[in-house]
Design a protein around this motif. Structure first.
Motif, PDB file in Angstrom:
ATOM      1  N   ILE A 279     -16.579 -30.129 -22.958  1.00  0.00           N
ATOM      2  CA  ILE A 279     -15.744 -29.024 -22.496  1.00  0.00           C
ATOM      3  C   ILE A 279     -14.685 -29.585 -21.548  1.00  0.00           C
ATOM      4  O   ILE A 279     -15.008 -30.240 -20.546  1.00  0.00           O
ATOM      5  CB  ILE A 279     -16.595 -27.963 -21.762  1.00  0.00           C
ATOM      6  N   MET A 280     -13.426 -29.316 -21.866  1.00  0.00           N
ATOM      7  CA  MET A 280     -12.345 -29.812 -21.023  1.00  0.00           C
ATOM      8  C   MET A 280     -12.333 -29.062 -19.693  1.00  0.00           C
ATOM      9  O   MET A 280     -12.468 -27.838 -19.648  1.00  0.00           O
ATOM     10  CB  MET A 280     -11.007 -29.632 -21.732  1.00  0.00           C
ATOM     11  N   LEU A 281     -12.207 -29.831 -18.610  1.00  0.00           N
ATOM     12  CA  LEU A 281     -12.098 -29.224 -17.293  1.00  0.00           C
ATOM     13  C   LEU A 281     -10.628 -28.936 -16.976  1.00  0.00           C
ATOM     14  O   LEU A 281      -9.727 -29.690 -17.387  1.00  0.00           O
ATOM     15  CB  LEU A 281     -12.698 -30.140 -16.225  1.00  0.00           C
ATOM     16  N   LEU A 282     -10.402 -27.870 -16.252  1.00  0.00           N
ATOM     17  CA  LEU A 282      -9.047 -27.397 -15.981  1.00  0.00           C
ATOM     18  C   LEU A 282      -8.583 -27.851 -14.598  1.00  0.00           C
ATOM     19  O   LEU A 282      -9.407 -28.199 -13.733  1.00  0.00           O
ATOM     20  CB  LEU A 282      -9.002 -25.873 -16.081  1.00  0.00           C
ATOM     21  N   PRO A 283      -7.285 -27.874 -14.375  1.00  0.00           N
ATOM     22  CA  PRO A 283      -6.785 -28.257 -13.051  1.00  0.00           C
ATOM     23  C   PRO A 283      -7.420 -27.407 -11.955  1.00  0.00           C
ATOM     24  O   PRO A 283      -7.567 -26.194 -12.081  1.00  0.00           O
ATOM     25  CB  PRO A 283      -5.279 -27.992 -13.161  1.00  0.00           C
ATOM     26  N   GLY A 284      -7.837 -28.076 -10.889  1.00  0.00           N
ATOM     27  CA  GLY A 284      -8.450 -27.385  -9.764  1.00  0.00           C
ATOM     28  C   GLY A 284      -9.957 -27.292  -9.837  1.00  0.00           C
ATOM     29  O   GLY A 284     -10.601 -26.947  -8.833  1.00  0.00           O
ATOM     30  N   GLU A 285     -10.560 -27.576 -10.994  1.00  0.00           N
ATOM     31  CA  GLU A 285     -12.020 -27.531 -11.115  1.00  0.00           C
ATOM     32  C   GLU A 285     -12.614 -28.852 -10.634  1.00  0.00           C
ATOM     33  O   GLU A 285     -12.200 -29.926 -11.083  1.00  0.00           O
ATOM     34  CB  GLU A 285     -12.436 -27.240 -12.556  1.00  0.00           C
ATOM     35  N   ASP A 286     -13.577 -28.751  -9.739  1.00  0.00           N
ATOM     36  CA  ASP A 286     -14.232 -29.939  -9.211  1.00  0.00           C
ATOM     37  C   ASP A 286     -15.265 -30.439 -10.223  1.00  0.00           C
ATOM     38  O   ASP A 286     -16.198 -29.694 -10.571  1.00  0.00           O
ATOM     39  CB  ASP A 286     -14.914 -29.614  -7.884  1.00  0.00           C
ATOM     40  N   PRO A 287     -15.118 -31.684 -10.708  1.00  0.00           N
ATOM     41  CA  PRO A 287     -16.038 -32.178 -11.753  1.00  0.00           C
ATOM     42  C   PRO A 287     -17.503 -32.096 -11.352  1.00  0.00           C
ATOM     43  O   PRO A 287     -18.355 -31.746 -12.184  1.00  0.00           O
ATOM     44  CB  PRO A 287     -15.586 -33.625 -11.955  1.00  0.00           C
ATOM     45  N   ARG A 288     -17.846 -32.414 -10.108  1.00  0.00           N
ATOM     46  CA  ARG A 288     -19.245 -32.379  -9.694  1.00  0.00           C
ATOM     47  C   ARG A 288     -19.758 -30.947  -9.615  1.00  0.00           C
ATOM     48  O   ARG A 288     -20.889 -30.657 -10.004  1.00  0.00           O
ATOM     49  CB  ARG A 288     -19.409 -33.070  -8.346  1.00  0.00           C
ATOM     50  N   GLU A 289     -18.937 -30.040  -9.121  1.00  0.00           N
ATOM     51  CA  GLU A 289     -19.366 -28.639  -9.053  1.00  0.00           C
ATOM     52  C   GLU A 289     -19.584 -28.066 -10.450  1.00  0.00           C
ATOM     53  O   GLU A 289     -20.487 -27.237 -10.659  1.00  0.00           O
ATOM     54  CB  GLU A 289     -18.323 -27.807  -8.298  1.00  0.00           C
ATOM     55  N   MET A 290     -18.788 -28.512 -11.427  1.00  0.00           N
ATOM     56  CA  MET A 290     -18.901 -27.976 -12.789  1.00  0.00           C
ATOM     57  C   MET A 290     -20.155 -28.472 -13.496  1.00  0.00           C
ATOM     58  O   MET A 290     -20.534 -27.943 -14.540  1.00  0.00           O
ATOM     59  CB  MET A 290     -17.651 -28.327 -13.605  1.00  0.00           C
ATOM     60  N   GLU A 291     -20.832 -29.470 -12.930  1.00  0.00           N
ATOM     61  CA  GLU A 291     -22.099 -29.931 -13.504  1.00  0.00           C
ATOM     62  C   GLU A 291     -23.273 -29.024 -13.121  1.00  0.00           C
ATOM     63  O   GLU A 291     -24.347 -29.139 -13.729  1.00  0.00           O
ATOM     64  CB  GLU A 291     -22.409 -31.357 -13.016  1.00  0.00           C
TER      65      GLU A 291
END
Length: 528
Positions: free
Chosen positions: A238-250
């Motif tokens: 899933i592509m992450l969008l600008p402003g999304e924190d990669p660690r938080e999205m996990e």
């Protein structure tokens, strides 16, 4: 005092640093040739979550040649077609695999579950008498002279020691300490996108909620890939969008929010969620003296057709047979220069193609995405076009190939099913591997005394292939193919003889005795 040759001898002929899939297969390839090998990895255990998920028929052929295929087949399944859906959810194209009869004898594209496969590959490597495997051991320093490499090792109890090797292969991953210590930089092929990779074990009752095939949702609001793994294993990228924190999205709540379009927490167990930046990087150098980079240490590519691990295994498959010749004194060390020459160009070409697919998938501009969909459908005459994963992978185009290049040179030589007294068997099992001269027995050129002398000098196998319905041919070198795969290949390339390398790539093709003799003479000179 003059030292004896035994006193000059290194502790090992090759040390392999890193015992992931590429390193384990490198160790097996070396062990299969009875090369004294040390394989090390700082981790004792296989990582218990999936990372790589795809392999192809070239890799399974190599594993079968090693006798390792049976160990991994329980954890492998066919890779279904990948359907690409446009900005409005419409089907715009499909990526499938070539139809039967399969060119290498196996399903051309496959998915697998990495932890048990990696464990099986490690067990296979450890079974060779000439291979020592030391887990919980890391490389803390090295230096090299014109004669050997000296490595400083430390085990996980803190004990240190030094060993010497004739050569070293660094399969120590994307953050390779070896590459960094050598000061080798990456060339950036300009792809850098943040993605979240999610692996699930899906409940039987919920499988019907998910697509039956792999899918690319080319939705500009959130590009997403879906992969059908073996059994109940399913993956979303899933592509992450600008402003999304990669660690938080996990975090699980964020993961299930992203998956809510397809599946809910009660439907599956979350196996892994990891954020990555998908890169397109290739090492500027692949060899520094007696040290070679392979696998992720040498290159990284976006995952859109599942070639990352395949690339690393191609690296060691290309390198080890050349090391074997040099260690045995059959070739000079300049042969080893063809490793980086061949693999670097191949990786660059394939990565460029993967990157182009990635740019199509990752389009975030809605207007550009709509134009993309119109263009792709127009390329298929208004209908979704199907192309194959196999046509995306290029041939070799540099290195140890006969010149001038013919379209067959640098391609993978087919492996048909052969009819034998014991039943149906694959060509490699029937006729062996190594250097081979394969003749189309329907119209094979005569073999002159010079050609036969070259075959003996090169240690090259002679294989004559005829259709199953043709008259039987006496001789231990004659085999009958079942499905006409090789006959069609010879017809398509307009040739009657093929010189095949130990890694199954075609060195050259010929139509008559004179051209064949000249090509064998050229090969002998270049090898020796």
């Amino acid at each position: 005092m003059t030292l004896s040759s035994e006193q000059h001898r290194s502790d090992f002929q090759v040390v392999v640093v890193g015992h992931g899939p590429s390193g384990a297969i490198a160790a097996s390839l070396l062990g299969d040739r009875n090369i004294r090998t040390l394989a090390i990895d700082r981790q004792r255990d296989v990582y218990d979550k999936p990372r790589a998920i795809a392999i192809d028929h070239e890799i399974l052929r190599l594993l079968d040649n090693l006798g390792a295929a049976e160990r991994v087949l329980p954890y492998i399944a066919p890779f279904p077609a990948s359907q690409h859906f446009g900005a409005k959810g419409q089907l715009i194209r499909r990526i499938d695999m070539v139809p039967e009869p399969y060119p290498l004898g196996y399903t051309p594209s496959m998915v697998f579950t990495q932890p048990p496969v990696e464990a099986a590959l490690r067990a296979h490597a450890a079974a060779y008498d000439s291979v020592d495997v030391e887990l919980g051991t890391e490389l803390i320093g090295f230096d090299q002279s014109p004669e050997r490499v000296s490595l400083q090792l430390r085990d996980d109890k803190g004990a240190t020691r030094s060993v010497t090797a004739d050569y070293m292969i660094a399969c120590d991953g994307a953050s390779s300490g070896t590459r960094q210590a050598l000061g080798i930089t990456f060339e950036d092929l300009v792809f850098d996108e943040p993605w979240l990779v999610v692996d699930l074990r899906v409940n039987d009752a919920a499988l019907g909620k998910l697509p039956e095939t792999a899918a690319q949702f080319c939705d500009p609001s959130r590009p997403t890939s879906f992969i059908v793994g073996p059994g109940n294993h399913r993956r979303f990228e899933i592509m992450l969008l600008p402003g999304e924190d990669p660690r938080e999205m996990e975090a699980p709540d964020q993961v299930w929010r992203l998956l809510s379009r397809w599946i809910k927490p009660d439907d599956a167990t979350l196996w892994r969620a990891a954020s990555y930046r998908f890169h397109a990087l290739v090492a500027e150098e692949w060899r520094r003296g007696r040290i070679f980079l392979a696998g992720d240490a040498a290159h990284q590519q976006p995952p859109f057709i599942g070639q990352g691990m395949c690339q690393g295994i191609r690296d060691v498959g290309n390198l080890v047979w050349k090391l074997d010749r040099v260690l045995k004194g059959q070739s000079g060390p300049t042969l080893l220069d063809t490793y980086g020459e061949e693999r670097s160009e191949h990786v660059r070409q394939l990565t460029t193609r993967i990157k182009a697919i990635g740019h199509v998938i990752c389009e975030r501009d809605p207007v550009a995405a709509e134009a993309r969909d119109i263009r792709i459908l127009a390329e298929g005459g208004g209908l979704p076009r199907t192309f194959t994963r196999q046509e995306i992978v290029p041939p070799l185009q540099k290195g140890l190939l006969a010149f001038p290049l013919h379209p067959a040179h640098g391609t993978l030589f087919p492996q048909p099913w052969i009819r034998t007294a014991e039943g149906r068997r694959l060509l490699d099992i029937t006729a062996g591997v190594g250097w081979r001269l394969v003749l189309d027995q329907r119209n094979a050129p005569d073999l002159t005394a010079d050609v036969r002398a070259h075959l003996t000098g090169l240690g090259m196998r002679l294989i004559r292939v005829r259709p199953a319905d043709a008259a039987d041919q006496a001789g231990h070198d004659a085999v009958a193919e079942e499905d006409g795969v090789l006959a069609a290949w010879f017809d398509r390339h307009g040739c009657r003889a093929a010189i095949v390398r130990p890694d199954h790539y075609v060195f050259g093709v010929a139509n008559d005795e004179r051209a064949l003799g000249k090509m064998l003479s050229e090969l002998a000179g270049r090898l020796q």
